[in-house]
Design an enzyme around this catalytic site. Structure first.
Site, PDB file in Angstrom:
ATOM      1  N   LYS A  77       0.795  -1.177   0.168  1.00 43.61           N
ATOM      2  CA  LYS A  77       0.066  -0.048  -0.012  1.00 43.61           C
ATOM      3  C   LYS A  77       0.704   1.225  -0.144  1.00 43.61           C
ATOM      4  CE  LYS A  77      -1.683   2.666   2.689  1.00 43.61           C
ATOM      5  NZ  LYS A  77      -1.371   3.868   2.013  1.00 43.61           N
TER       6      LYS A  77
ATOM      7  N   GLY B 115       6.662   4.721   8.529  1.00 46.25           N
ATOM      8  CA  GLY B 115       6.140   5.945   8.722  1.00 46.25           C
ATOM      9  C   GLY B 115       6.072   6.597  10.128  1.00 46.25           C
TER      10      GLY B 115
ATOM     11  N   THR C 116       5.540   7.550  13.929  1.00 46.80           N
ATOM     12  CA  THR C 116       5.435   6.983  15.113  1.00 46.80           C
ATOM     13  C   THR C 116       3.973   6.771  15.615  1.00 46.80           C
ATOM     14  OG1 THR C 116       7.609   7.400  15.955  1.00 46.80           O
ATOM     15  CG2 THR C 116       6.308   6.850  17.645  1.00 46.80           C
TER      16      THR C 116
ATOM     17  N   GLY D  74       2.644   4.185  13.624  1.00 48.11           N
ATOM     18  CA  GLY D  74       3.194   2.690  14.062  1.00 48.11           C
ATOM     19  C   GLY D  74       2.531   2.323  15.194  1.00 48.11           C
TER      20      GLY D  74
ATOM     21  N   GLU E 195       9.154   0.664  11.102  1.00 50.81           N
ATOM     22  CA  GLU E 195      10.224   1.550  10.783  1.00 50.81           C
ATOM     23  C   GLU E 195       9.930   3.160  11.081  1.00 50.81           C
ATOM     24  OE1 GLU E 195      12.395   4.425   9.944  1.00 50.81           O
ATOM     25  OE2 GLU E 195      12.459   3.533   7.808  1.00 50.81           O
TER      26      GLU E 195
ATOM     27  N   CYS F  25      13.953  10.219   7.983  1.00 54.86           N
ATOM     28  CA  CYS F  25      14.022   9.682   9.468  1.00 54.86           C
ATOM     29  C   CYS F  25      15.019   9.661  10.103  1.00 54.86           C
ATOM     30  CB  CYS F  25      12.990   8.327   9.693  1.00 54.86           C
ATOM     31  SG  CYS F  25      13.898   7.046   8.606  1.00 54.86           S
TER      32      CYS F  25
ATOM     33  N   GLU G  41       9.797  15.058  15.892  1.00 56.28           N
ATOM     34  CA  GLU G  41      10.174  15.026  14.452  1.00 56.28           C
ATOM     35  C   GLU G  41       9.729  16.051  13.547  1.00 56.28           C
ATOM     36  OE1 GLU G  41       9.158  11.151  12.089  1.00 56.28           O
ATOM     37  OE2 GLU G  41      11.343  11.146  11.820  1.00 56.28           O
TER      38      GLU G  41
HETATM   39  P1  NAD Z   1       1.757   8.428   8.380  1.00 55.66           P
HETATM   40  O1  NAD Z   1       2.447   7.430   9.032  1.00 55.66           O
HETATM   41  O2  NAD Z   1       0.322   8.907   8.421  1.00 55.66           O
HETATM   42  O3  NAD Z   1       1.774   7.466   6.781  1.00 55.66           O
HETATM   43  C1  NAD Z   1       2.658   6.499   6.491  1.00 55.66           C
HETATM   44  C2  NAD Z   1       1.763   5.457   5.489  1.00 55.66           C
HETATM   45  O4  NAD Z   1       0.824   4.586   6.316  1.00 55.66           O
HETATM   46  C3  NAD Z   1       0.991   6.153   4.394  1.00 55.66           C
HETATM   47  O5  NAD Z   1       0.984   5.246   3.657  1.00 55.66           O
HETATM   48  C4  NAD Z   1      -0.269   6.131   4.986  1.00 55.66           C
HETATM   49  O6  NAD Z   1      -1.416   6.090   3.948  1.00 55.66           O
HETATM   50  C5  NAD Z   1      -0.402   5.015   5.829  1.00 55.66           C
HETATM   51  N1  NAD Z   1      -1.309   5.065   7.035  1.00 55.66           N
HETATM   52  C6  NAD Z   1      -1.800   6.181   7.825  1.00 55.66           C
HETATM   53  N2  NAD Z   1      -2.437   5.556   8.930  1.00 55.66           N
HETATM   54  C7  NAD Z   1      -2.577   4.278   8.645  1.00 55.66           C
HETATM   55  C8  NAD Z   1      -3.331   3.294   9.577  1.00 55.66           C
HETATM   56  N3  NAD Z   1      -3.876   3.611  10.643  1.00 55.66           N
HETATM   57  N4  NAD Z   1      -3.112   2.168   9.301  1.00 55.66           N
HETATM   58  C9  NAD Z   1      -2.405   1.454   8.276  1.00 55.66           C
HETATM   59  N5  NAD Z   1      -1.770   2.560   7.383  1.00 55.66           N
HETATM   60  C10 NAD Z   1      -1.944   3.790   7.569  1.00 55.66           C
HETATM   61  O7  NAD Z   1       2.946   9.288   7.883  1.00 55.66           O
HETATM   62  P2  NAD Z   1       2.175  10.805   6.971  1.00 55.66           P
HETATM   63  O8  NAD Z   1       0.945  11.349   7.154  1.00 55.66           O
HETATM   64  O9  NAD Z   1       2.734  10.432   5.565  1.00 55.66           O
HETATM   65  O10 NAD Z   1       3.391  11.785   7.365  1.00 55.66           O
HETATM   66  C11 NAD Z   1       3.274  12.374   8.771  1.00 55.66           C
HETATM   67  C12 NAD Z   1       4.640  12.477   9.464  1.00 55.66           C
HETATM   68  O11 NAD Z   1       5.240  11.192   9.700  1.00 55.66           O
HETATM   69  C13 NAD Z   1       5.633  13.220   8.694  1.00 55.66           C
HETATM   70  O12 NAD Z   1       5.816  14.541   9.070  1.00 55.66           O
HETATM   71  C14 NAD Z   1       7.054  12.698   9.307  1.00 55.66           C
HETATM   72  O13 NAD Z   1       7.261  13.263  10.752  1.00 55.66           O
HETATM   73  C15 NAD Z   1       6.495  11.423   9.674  1.00 55.66           C
HETATM   74  N6  NAD Z   1       7.092  10.217   8.663  1.00 55.66           N
HETATM   75  C16 NAD Z   1       8.065   9.291   9.047  1.00 55.66           C
HETATM   76  C17 NAD Z   1       8.578   8.785   8.217  1.00 55.66           C
HETATM   77  C18 NAD Z   1       9.801   7.708   8.336  1.00 55.66           C
HETATM   78  O14 NAD Z   1      10.516   7.238   7.539  1.00 55.66           O
HETATM   79  N7  NAD Z   1      10.055   7.486   9.542  1.00 55.66           N
HETATM   80  C19 NAD Z   1       8.067   8.715   6.655  1.00 55.66           C
HETATM   81  C20 NAD Z   1       6.866   9.350   6.350  1.00 55.66           C
HETATM   82  C21 NAD Z   1       6.869  10.103   7.354  1.00 55.66           C
END
Ligand code: NAD
Length: 487
Positions: free
Chosen positions: A179, A231, A233, A236, A253, A287, A386
């Site tokens: 996804k 994605g 925390t 996660g 991660e 990250c 972050e």
């Molecule tokens: P996010 O964690 O919301 O999204 C990451 C992925 O998870 C996306 O594909 C999203 O559609 C999916 N997702 C979101 N909620 C979900 C759920 N409940 N169940 C399953 N999948 C779900 O991150 P974001 O909104 O794209 O970014 C927000 C913040 O996250 C950024 O500002 C940054 O601080 C952080 N981020 C961290 C990383 C990393 O590599 N550690 C990567 C992207 C974003």
């Protein structure tokens, strides 16, 4: 001309989506439309998981193939990706603002490199390792593929982070539903084209783009055996809660707030180029960046001046221009988020030595100037959260004990860096950081080594041989009546 897709790769072939809505992607640099794809629905996820389940459970299917046979297909996939290398880099850069030079090193080349790496690993390793039983007899220990994998990826390194999951999972014999994040779906469809060209068997890979709801449906799906997520925390934690209830293995991660410890003997002019990459790479959208710079009191002013000059000197521009060092952020929303952090830092008494606003030279695109704060406390919001944008804080420390304490005084534990011409000293200090990865005089994620974090930065590791374990369940086969022969 925009890039438009009408079908989804579900079960390894192009199929009509169940829903009607579309995900439209705009350029981070120009705000112009780039294209669109069908938005996946829960029904598409159901079809994808059913296909992955059937492919995995087939007694003569993918999971039962020899590692060599699977590797041959994965090597074909690597070749198909190589053909799309330049277009992948272009799509990623236009969608999320990644400078093309960064994209060429990661998004363009890492996917095929990962496929080749894991193909070699699984064909060269000893698949079944016999052991001598304590009570006599022989035990064979196998690494069975874990099953159907849900791979949920973010937008910041969309292809590298997809393949950090896909390559070991497929090599181990798993089937996968990916996804992608809505902001970077166009590169995921290049991957879909490559999957079809390489002739992966039906059901082995599906790609269902969508937002949080679709992701959550996939995570909790009864047909899924393991979840791999990169994605934030917060997301996660939500995923871990679901997986905890279901007792479903999960790799997470997550975020980071790493520190760069500049030791008192640091040669500033020599380290600045690498320090820039390790603190502001990918426009701050990574990250593992060391966004808290810890400077010895004696050299604090000198470090502030050097870091300020480093940030101010980055060439801001079109991410597609190879001369660009800092591109835009992924979305208007992400820029608002970053700007809110800058405002919070100011409100907490921080002094901005460079940046703090939008570059005057860019009228369009979600740009934020590289920004350096001084005068902040490690417990302030800028040093705690972050930010995921080009924002650094320079903090002062008295002695190395305090530097280690400051570096470790964070909710996160993903990365960190130590900067000193004395490598032995750097290594000794690196050992004391509570993080999954550390760089001494530079930081480069390497596919040969495990990557991941401790504390709120996640669970488990990706990359390296260690990542295969995340896609395997050990099975012990007891042969109490077979005498131990050592083979
Ligand atoms: P996010 O964690 O919301 O999204 C990451 C992925 O998870 C996306 O594909 C999203 O559609 C999916 N997702 C979101 N909620 C979900 C759920 N409940 N169940 C399953 N999948 C779900 O991150 P974001 O909104 O794209 O970014 C927000 C913040 O996250 C950024 O500002 C940054 O601080 C952080 N981020 C961290 C990383 C990393 O590599 N550690 C990567 C992207 C974003």
């Amino acid at each position: 001309m925009t890039i438009e897709y009408q079908e989804l790769l579900v079960g390894g072939r192009w199929t009509r989506p169940e829903g009607r809505s579309r995900i439209e992607v705009v350029s981070a640099a120009t705000e112009e439309p780039l294209g669109g794809v069908p938005e996946g629905t829960a029904a598409d996820i159901d079809r994808a998981v059913a296909a992955a389940r059937a492919a995995f459970d087939d007694p003569r299917g993918w999971a039962a193939w020899s590692p060599r046979r699977r590797a041959d297909v994965l090597l074909r996939l690597a070749d198909a990706l190589d053909k799309r290398n330049a277009e992948t880099v272009r799509r990623v850069s236009t969608q999320n603002g990644m400078p093309v030079t960064t994209g060429a090193r990661s998004e363009g080349s890492a996917p095929a490199a990962l496929l080749r790496y894991y193909s070699a690993l699984v064909t060269e390793e000893q698949a079944e390792v016999p052991r001598r039983g304590m009570a006599g007899g022989t035990i064979i220990v196998r690494g069975n593929p874990v099953g159907v994998v849900a791979a949920i990826v973010p937008w910041n390194f969309p292809q590298t982070l997809t393949f950090a999951k896909l390559a070991p999972a497929l090599a181990a014999g798993c089937t996968v539903v990916v996804k992608p994040a809505p902001h970077t779906v166009l590169d995921a469809f290049l991957l879909a084209e490559a999957v079809v060209e390489a002739g992966l068997p039906q059901g082995v890979v599906s790609i269902v783009p969508g937002g949080a709801e679709v992701g959550a449906h996939l995570v909790a799906h009864p047909g899924v055996d393991k979840v791999a997520f990169t994605g934030s925390t917060a997301t996660g934690r939500a995923i871990a809660e679901v997986c905890g209830r279901l007792l479903r293995p999960v790799t997470l991660e997550l975020g980071g707030k790493s520190a760069a410890i500049l030791l008192d003997d640091v040669d500033l002019p020599a380290v600045l180029p690498e320090l820039a990459a390790g603190t502001l790479g990918n426009n701050g959208q990574a990250c593992f960046l060391s966004t808290r710079i810890l400077a010895p009191r004696r050299r604090y002013d000198e470090v502030v001046d050097a870091v300020t000059a480093m940030a101010a000197g980055l060439r801001i521009g079109d991410p597609l221009d190879p001369a660009t060092q800092l591109g835009p952020l992924v979305t208007a929303r992400q820029r608002e988020r970053v700007e809110a952090f800058i405002a919070a830092g100011r409100a907490e008494g921080g002094r901005v030595t460079t940046g703090g606003g939008r570059p005057a030279t860019r009228e369009r695109g979600w740009y934020v100037e590289p920004t350096v704060f001084t005068g902040l406390d490690n417990h302030g919001i800028v040093c705690r959260e972050e930010i995921f944008g080009p924002v650094l804080a320079v903090l002062e420390y008295e002695n190395t004990e305090q530097a280690v304490a400051l570096a470790n005084d964070t909710e996160y534990g993903l990365a960190g860096t130590v900067w000193t011409p004395d490598e032995a000293r750097g290594l000794a200090l690196a050992r004391r950081l509570r993080t999954g990865t550390v760089g001494v005089n530079g930081y480069t994620v390497d596919i040969m080594a495990p990557f991941g974090g401790v504390k709120a930065s996640g669970l488990g590791r990706e990359l390296g041989p260690e990542a295969l374990a995340a896609y395997r369940e050990p099975q012990s086969v007891y042969l109490p009546h077979r005498d131990w022969t050592g083979r």
